[in-house]
Design a protein around this motif. Structure first.
Motif, PDB file in Angstrom:
ATOM      1  N   LYS A 153       5.402 -11.644 -81.653  1.00  0.00           N
ATOM      2  CA  LYS A 153       4.923 -12.936 -82.138  1.00  0.00           C
ATOM      3  C   LYS A 153       3.813 -13.437 -81.226  1.00  0.00           C
ATOM      4  CE  LYS A 153       7.983 -16.077 -82.893  1.00  0.00           C
ATOM      5  NZ  LYS A 153       9.177 -16.926 -82.651  1.00  0.00           N
ATOM      6  N   THR A 157       0.288 -10.681 -82.346  1.00  0.00           N
ATOM      7  CA  THR A 157       0.026 -10.744 -83.785  1.00  0.00           C
ATOM      8  C   THR A 157      -1.409 -11.173 -84.053  1.00  0.00           C
ATOM      9  OG1 THR A 157       2.339 -11.225 -84.322  1.00  0.00           O
ATOM     10  CG2 THR A 157       0.693 -11.885 -85.948  1.00  0.00           C
ATOM     11  N   CYS A 181      11.089  -3.162 -87.923  1.00  0.00           N
ATOM     12  CA  CYS A 181      10.060  -4.174 -87.691  1.00  0.00           C
ATOM     13  C   CYS A 181      10.676  -5.350 -86.940  1.00  0.00           C
ATOM     14  CB  CYS A 181       9.475  -4.642 -89.020  1.00  0.00           C
ATOM     15  SG  CYS A 181       8.121  -5.819 -88.813  1.00  0.00           S
ATOM     16  N   TYR A 182      10.139  -5.600 -85.756  1.00  0.00           N
ATOM     17  CA  TYR A 182      10.608  -6.734 -84.950  1.00  0.00           C
ATOM     18  C   TYR A 182       9.404  -7.411 -84.301  1.00  0.00           C
ATOM     19  CZ  TYR A 182      13.026  -9.486 -81.447  1.00  0.00           C
ATOM     20  OH  TYR A 182      13.479 -10.537 -80.681  1.00  0.00           O
ATOM     21  N   PRO A 183       9.154  -8.675 -84.653  1.00  0.00           N
ATOM     22  CA  PRO A 183       9.931  -9.524 -85.563  1.00  0.00           C
ATOM     23  C   PRO A 183       9.716  -9.139 -87.029  1.00  0.00           C
ATOM     24  CG  PRO A 183       7.966 -10.678 -84.869  1.00  0.00           C
ATOM     25  CD  PRO A 183       7.984  -9.395 -84.080  1.00  0.00           C
ATOM     26  N   TYR A 184      10.684  -9.485 -87.849  1.00  0.00           N
ATOM     27  CA  TYR A 184      10.628  -9.113 -89.258  1.00  0.00           C
ATOM     28  C   TYR A 184       9.438  -9.760 -89.964  1.00  0.00           C
ATOM     29  CZ  TYR A 184      12.150  -8.126 -94.018  1.00  0.00           C
ATOM     30  OH  TYR A 184      12.211  -7.679 -95.314  1.00  0.00           O
ATOM     31  N   SER A 185       9.000 -10.900 -89.451  1.00  0.00           N
ATOM     32  CA  SER A 185       7.864 -11.609 -90.053  1.00  0.00           C
ATOM     33  C   SER A 185       6.581 -10.786 -90.001  1.00  0.00           C
ATOM     34  CB  SER A 185       7.645 -12.956 -89.356  1.00  0.00           C
ATOM     35  OG  SER A 185       7.448 -12.775 -87.962  1.00  0.00           O
ATOM     36  N   ASN A 186       6.557  -9.750 -89.156  1.00  0.00           N
ATOM     37  CA  ASN A 186       5.369  -8.895 -89.049  1.00  0.00           C
ATOM     38  C   ASN A 186       5.482  -7.619 -89.885  1.00  0.00           C
ATOM     39  OD1 ASN A 186       3.705 -10.435 -87.473  1.00  0.00           O
ATOM     40  ND2 ASN A 186       4.253  -9.456 -85.539  1.00  0.00           N
ATOM     41  N   GLN A 187       6.400  -7.613 -90.833  1.00  0.00           N
ATOM     42  CA  GLN A 187       6.624  -6.395 -91.620  1.00  0.00           C
ATOM     43  C   GLN A 187       5.351  -5.931 -92.327  1.00  0.00           C
ATOM     44  OE1 GLN A 187       9.449  -6.730 -94.892  1.00  0.00           O
ATOM     45  NE2 GLN A 187      10.097  -4.617 -94.603  1.00  0.00           N
ATOM     46  N   GLN A 188       4.656  -6.860 -92.962  1.00  0.00           N
ATOM     47  CA  GLN A 188       3.431  -6.481 -93.680  1.00  0.00           C
ATOM     48  C   GLN A 188       2.348  -6.014 -92.703  1.00  0.00           C
ATOM     49  OE1 GLN A 188       1.961  -9.479 -96.373  1.00  0.00           O
ATOM     50  NE2 GLN A 188       0.161  -8.299 -96.958  1.00  0.00           N
TER      51      GLN A 188
END
Length: 294
Positions: A153, A157, A181-188
Protein backbone atom coordinates in the motif's frame (compact mmCIF):
# COMPACT_ATOMS: atom_id res chain seq x y z
CA UNK A 1 21.74 -34.16 -9.79
CA UNK A 2 22.61 -30.97 -11.64
CA UNK A 3 23.71 -28.06 -9.47
CA UNK A 4 20.79 -25.93 -10.72
CA UNK A 5 18.28 -28.57 -9.63
CA UNK A 6 20.03 -28.97 -6.29
CA UNK A 7 19.90 -25.22 -5.62
CA UNK A 8 16.17 -25.16 -6.36
CA UNK A 9 15.55 -27.94 -3.87
CA UNK A 10 17.79 -26.31 -1.27
CA UNK A 11 15.92 -23.04 -1.78
CA UNK A 12 12.61 -24.81 -1.10
CA UNK A 13 13.81 -26.44 2.12
CA UNK A 14 12.23 -25.56 5.44
CA UNK A 15 14.24 -24.88 8.58
CA UNK A 16 16.93 -22.83 6.85
CA UNK A 17 16.77 -19.07 6.32
CA UNK A 18 18.27 -16.67 3.82
CA UNK A 19 21.57 -16.39 5.70
CA UNK A 20 21.95 -20.16 6.02
CA UNK A 21 21.25 -20.66 2.33
CA UNK A 22 23.78 -17.96 1.49
CA UNK A 23 26.42 -19.72 3.60
CA UNK A 24 25.78 -22.97 1.77
CA UNK A 25 26.00 -21.25 -1.60
CA UNK A 26 29.31 -19.60 -0.67
CA UNK A 27 30.63 -23.04 0.28
CA UNK A 28 29.40 -24.53 -3.00
CA UNK A 29 31.32 -21.90 -4.96
CA UNK A 30 34.54 -23.16 -3.39
CA UNK A 31 34.15 -26.84 -4.28
CA UNK A 32 33.92 -28.90 -7.45
CA UNK A 33 30.27 -29.92 -7.82
CA UNK A 34 29.62 -33.58 -8.63
CA UNK A 35 26.28 -34.51 -10.21
CA UNK A 36 26.51 -38.04 -8.79
CA UNK A 37 26.96 -37.02 -5.16
CA UNK A 38 24.96 -34.56 -3.06
CA UNK A 39 26.04 -33.24 0.35
CA UNK A 40 24.58 -34.79 3.49
CA UNK A 41 21.98 -32.74 5.41
CA UNK A 42 24.11 -32.88 8.58
CA UNK A 43 27.07 -31.38 6.77
CA UNK A 44 24.97 -28.58 5.24
CA UNK A 45 23.28 -27.88 8.57
CA UNK A 46 26.72 -27.35 10.10
CA UNK A 47 27.76 -25.01 7.26
CA UNK A 48 24.51 -23.05 7.65
CA UNK A 49 25.06 -22.90 11.42
CA UNK A 50 21.64 -24.40 12.19
CA UNK A 51 20.74 -25.44 15.71
CA UNK A 52 18.02 -27.30 17.59
CA UNK A 53 14.63 -27.62 15.93
CA UNK A 54 15.84 -25.79 12.84
CA UNK A 55 18.32 -28.61 12.19
CA UNK A 56 15.64 -31.27 12.63
CA UNK A 57 13.22 -29.45 10.33
CA UNK A 58 15.89 -28.84 7.69
CA UNK A 59 17.11 -32.45 7.60
CA UNK A 60 13.59 -33.82 7.18
CA UNK A 61 12.72 -31.30 4.46
CA UNK A 62 16.06 -31.75 2.67
CA UNK A 63 15.79 -35.53 2.52
CA UNK A 64 12.25 -35.35 1.15
CA UNK A 65 12.99 -32.73 -1.49
CA UNK A 66 16.15 -34.47 -2.68
CA UNK A 67 14.26 -37.72 -3.23
CA UNK A 68 10.74 -36.72 -4.29
CA UNK A 69 10.40 -34.97 -7.65
CA UNK A 70 6.62 -34.73 -7.26
CA UNK A 71 6.91 -32.66 -4.10
CA UNK A 72 9.30 -30.30 -5.88
CA UNK A 73 6.99 -30.02 -8.90
CA UNK A 74 4.04 -29.27 -6.61
CA UNK A 75 5.94 -26.45 -4.91
CA UNK A 76 7.17 -24.94 -8.18
CA UNK A 77 3.58 -25.16 -9.43
CA UNK A 78 4.49 -24.56 -13.09
CA UNK A 79 5.90 -21.11 -12.35
CA UNK A 80 8.92 -19.90 -14.31
CA UNK A 81 12.10 -19.47 -12.29
CA UNK A 82 15.73 -18.48 -12.54
CA UNK A 83 18.60 -19.71 -10.39
CA UNK A 84 21.55 -17.79 -9.01
CA UNK A 85 23.92 -19.66 -11.37
CA UNK A 86 21.87 -18.83 -14.50
CA UNK A 87 23.26 -16.19 -16.88
CA UNK A 88 19.88 -14.40 -16.71
CA UNK A 89 20.28 -13.85 -12.97
CA UNK A 90 21.16 -10.17 -12.39
CA UNK A 91 24.83 -9.69 -11.54
CA UNK A 92 24.16 -6.87 -9.11
CA UNK A 93 21.71 -9.05 -7.15
CA UNK A 94 24.09 -12.02 -7.14
CA UNK A 95 26.72 -9.81 -5.50
CA UNK A 96 24.36 -8.35 -2.89
CA UNK A 97 23.65 -9.39 0.70
CA UNK A 98 22.20 -12.92 0.99
CA UNK A 99 20.95 -13.15 -2.61
CA UNK A 100 18.01 -15.51 -3.18
CA UNK A 101 19.06 -18.82 -4.71
CA UNK A 102 15.91 -18.82 -6.84
CA UNK A 103 13.48 -16.21 -8.12
CA UNK A 104 10.04 -17.19 -9.36
CA UNK A 105 8.65 -14.80 -11.93
CA UNK A 106 5.84 -13.86 -14.25
CA UNK A 107 6.22 -11.43 -17.11
CA UNK A 108 9.16 -9.87 -18.94
CA UNK A 109 12.38 -11.14 -17.40
CA UNK A 110 14.40 -8.90 -19.72
CA UNK A 111 13.40 -5.91 -17.58
CA UNK A 112 16.08 -7.03 -15.13
CA UNK A 113 18.64 -5.91 -17.71
CA UNK A 114 17.39 -2.29 -17.66
CA UNK A 115 18.60 0.53 -15.44
CA UNK A 116 16.59 0.05 -12.26
CA UNK A 117 15.36 2.66 -9.76
CA UNK A 118 13.88 1.47 -6.50
CA UNK A 119 11.08 3.63 -5.13
CA UNK A 120 9.97 3.08 -1.54
CA UNK A 121 8.12 4.97 1.15
CA UNK A 122 5.37 4.97 3.72
CA UNK A 123 2.32 2.74 3.42
CA UNK A 124 0.24 5.52 4.99
CA UNK A 125 1.74 8.20 2.75
CA UNK A 126 0.23 11.63 2.24
CA UNK A 127 -0.62 13.52 -0.93
CA UNK A 128 2.98 14.78 -0.80
CA UNK A 129 4.18 11.43 -2.17
CA UNK A 130 1.58 11.63 -4.93
CA UNK A 131 2.88 15.08 -5.90
CA UNK A 132 6.51 13.93 -5.66
CA UNK A 133 6.04 10.95 -7.97
CA UNK A 134 3.95 12.90 -10.48
CA UNK A 135 6.71 15.49 -10.55
CA UNK A 136 9.72 13.16 -10.73
CA UNK A 137 8.74 10.00 -12.62
CA UNK A 138 7.01 11.06 -15.89
CA UNK A 139 9.27 11.89 -18.80
CA UNK A 140 13.00 11.37 -18.54
CA UNK A 141 12.92 8.98 -15.59
CA UNK A 142 10.11 6.72 -16.86
CA UNK A 143 11.65 6.78 -20.36
CA UNK A 144 15.12 5.71 -19.29
CA UNK A 145 14.74 3.37 -16.29
CA UNK A 146 12.46 0.73 -14.83
CA UNK A 147 10.74 1.45 -11.51
CA UNK A 148 11.14 -1.27 -8.86
CA UNK A 149 8.96 -1.44 -5.76
CA UNK A 150 7.23 -3.87 -3.42
CA UNK A 151 3.52 -3.68 -4.39
CA UNK A 152 2.58 -2.66 -0.86
CA UNK A 153 0.00 0.00 0.00
CA UNK A 154 0.99 3.63 -0.27
CA UNK A 155 4.16 4.72 -2.05
CA UNK A 156 4.82 1.28 -3.61
CA UNK A 157 1.43 1.27 -5.28
CA UNK A 158 1.81 4.87 -6.42
CA UNK A 159 5.25 4.19 -7.91
CA UNK A 160 4.01 1.21 -9.96
CA UNK A 161 0.92 3.11 -11.11
CA UNK A 162 2.94 6.18 -12.07
CA UNK A 163 5.35 4.13 -14.18
CA UNK A 164 2.51 2.33 -15.97
CA UNK A 165 0.48 5.50 -16.53
CA UNK A 166 3.47 7.15 -18.20
CA UNK A 167 4.21 4.24 -20.53
CA UNK A 168 7.20 3.16 -18.46
CA UNK A 169 8.15 -0.24 -17.11
CA UNK A 170 7.93 -1.54 -13.58
CA UNK A 171 8.98 -4.55 -11.50
CA UNK A 172 7.00 -5.73 -8.48
CA UNK A 173 8.95 -7.63 -5.82
CA UNK A 174 6.53 -9.32 -3.44
CA UNK A 175 6.75 -11.08 -0.08
CA UNK A 176 4.26 -13.84 -0.92
CA UNK A 177 3.92 -16.51 -3.58
CA UNK A 178 3.14 -15.21 -7.06
CA UNK A 179 -0.40 -16.54 -6.76
CA UNK A 180 -1.22 -14.45 -3.69
CA UNK A 181 -2.06 -10.75 -3.76
CA UNK A 182 -1.27 -8.76 -0.63
CA UNK A 183 -2.86 -6.34 -0.14
CA UNK A 184 -5.88 -7.71 -1.96
CA UNK A 185 -6.76 -4.19 -3.13
CA UNK A 186 -3.78 -4.43 -5.51
CA UNK A 187 -5.09 -7.52 -7.29
CA UNK A 188 -5.68 -5.72 -10.58
CA UNK A 189 -2.35 -3.88 -10.40
CA UNK A 190 -0.47 -7.11 -9.62
CA UNK A 191 -2.19 -8.80 -12.55
CA UNK A 192 -1.15 -5.99 -14.90
CA UNK A 193 2.45 -6.14 -13.69
CA UNK A 194 2.64 -9.94 -14.04
CA UNK A 195 1.26 -9.74 -17.59
CA UNK A 196 2.84 -6.62 -19.07
CA UNK A 197 5.84 -5.94 -16.82
CA UNK A 198 7.60 -8.22 -14.29
CA UNK A 199 6.50 -9.79 -11.01
CA UNK A 200 9.09 -11.64 -8.93
CA UNK A 201 9.25 -13.46 -5.61
CA UNK A 202 11.62 -15.83 -3.87
CA UNK A 203 8.66 -17.64 -2.30
CA UNK A 204 6.81 -20.55 -3.95
CA UNK A 205 3.09 -20.37 -4.62
CA UNK A 206 0.67 -20.58 -1.70
CA UNK A 207 3.18 -18.81 0.59
CA UNK A 208 1.41 -16.20 2.69
CA UNK A 209 2.90 -12.85 3.63
CA UNK A 210 4.52 -13.48 6.99
CA UNK A 211 5.98 -10.50 8.80
CA UNK A 212 9.58 -11.63 8.29
CA UNK A 213 9.07 -11.83 4.53
CA UNK A 214 8.88 -8.10 3.97
CA UNK A 215 12.38 -7.18 5.20
CA UNK A 216 13.59 -10.15 3.14
CA UNK A 217 11.75 -8.75 0.12
CA UNK A 218 13.33 -5.35 0.80
CA UNK A 219 16.82 -6.83 0.48
CA UNK A 220 15.94 -8.03 -3.03
CA UNK A 221 14.79 -4.55 -4.05
CA UNK A 222 17.98 -3.05 -2.58
CA UNK A 223 20.10 -5.67 -4.35
CA UNK A 224 18.46 -5.33 -7.75
CA UNK A 225 18.60 -1.58 -8.27
CA UNK A 226 21.35 0.94 -8.88
CA UNK A 227 19.63 3.59 -6.73
CA UNK A 228 16.84 3.74 -4.14
CA UNK A 229 14.54 6.76 -3.83
CA UNK A 230 12.66 7.31 -0.56
CA UNK A 231 9.72 9.74 -0.77
CA UNK A 232 8.21 9.69 2.73
CA UNK A 233 9.20 7.60 5.73
CA UNK A 234 8.67 7.61 9.46
CA UNK A 235 11.59 7.14 11.79
CA UNK A 236 12.59 3.43 12.03
CA UNK A 237 10.30 2.46 9.14
CA UNK A 238 10.59 -0.41 6.67
CA UNK A 239 11.59 2.05 3.95
CA UNK A 240 14.65 3.00 5.98
CA UNK A 241 15.53 -0.69 6.26
CA UNK A 242 15.54 -0.83 2.46
CA UNK A 243 17.68 2.31 2.30
CA UNK A 244 20.19 0.88 4.80
CA UNK A 245 20.36 -2.38 2.84
CA UNK A 246 21.01 -0.35 -0.30
CA UNK A 247 23.89 1.42 1.45
CA UNK A 248 25.34 -1.93 2.52
CA UNK A 249 25.23 -3.00 -1.13
CA UNK A 250 26.98 0.23 -2.23
CA UNK A 251 23.88 1.53 -3.94
CA UNK A 252 22.92 5.20 -4.21
CA UNK A 253 20.35 6.35 -1.65
CA UNK A 254 18.20 9.31 -2.64
CA UNK A 255 15.64 11.03 -0.43
CA UNK A 256 13.05 13.74 -0.93
CA UNK A 257 13.27 16.40 1.79
CA UNK A 258 10.06 17.29 3.58
CA UNK A 259 8.63 19.54 6.24
CA UNK A 260 10.37 19.18 9.59
CA UNK A 261 6.94 19.14 11.25
CA UNK A 262 5.76 16.09 9.26
CA UNK A 263 6.23 12.68 10.94
CA UNK A 264 6.43 11.11 7.47
CA UNK A 265 9.42 13.28 6.56
CA UNK A 266 11.45 12.50 9.68
CA UNK A 267 12.94 9.41 8.05
CA UNK A 268 13.83 11.06 4.75
CA UNK A 269 15.25 14.17 6.40
CA UNK A 270 17.41 11.98 8.65
CA UNK A 271 18.65 10.06 5.61
CA UNK A 272 19.75 13.34 4.04
CA UNK A 273 21.46 14.40 7.26
CA UNK A 274 23.29 11.05 7.24
CA UNK A 275 24.53 11.56 3.67
CA UNK A 276 21.74 10.52 1.29
CA UNK A 277 21.40 12.68 -1.78
CA UNK A 278 18.48 15.15 -1.59
CA UNK A 279 16.26 14.97 -4.65
CA UNK A 280 14.65 18.19 -5.86
CA UNK A 281 14.15 17.30 -9.53
CA UNK A 282 14.40 14.42 -11.97
CA UNK A 283 17.92 15.56 -12.86
CA UNK A 284 19.05 14.65 -9.37
CA UNK A 285 17.99 11.06 -10.14
CA UNK A 286 19.39 10.96 -13.66
CA UNK A 287 22.80 12.19 -12.46
CA UNK A 288 23.24 8.97 -10.50
CA UNK A 289 22.94 6.93 -13.72
CA UNK A 290 24.97 9.09 -16.09
CA UNK A 291 28.31 7.90 -14.69
CA UNK A 292 27.33 4.25 -15.26
CA UNK A 293 26.40 4.81 -18.88
CA UNK A 294 22.71 5.64 -19.16
Amino acid sequence: MLLRDFLLRLHLCKGIGIVGKSRVYEWLKQIQWRDDQIPTPSYLAAIANLHGQHTVTFKKSYEQLMQDDQVVAKLVDNEKWICIIDPEYPLQLRESYAPPLVLFYRGRLQLLNQWLLGVVGARDCTTYSVEILKYLIPGRVSNTMTIVSGLAKGVDTLAHQCAIANNGSTIGVIGTGLDICYPYSNQQLQGTISKDHLLISEYPNHTKGYRSHFPERNRIIAGLVQSVLVTEAKQHSGSLITANLALQNNRNVLAVPGAITSPLSVGTNELITAGAKPVLSDLDILEEYIHIGI
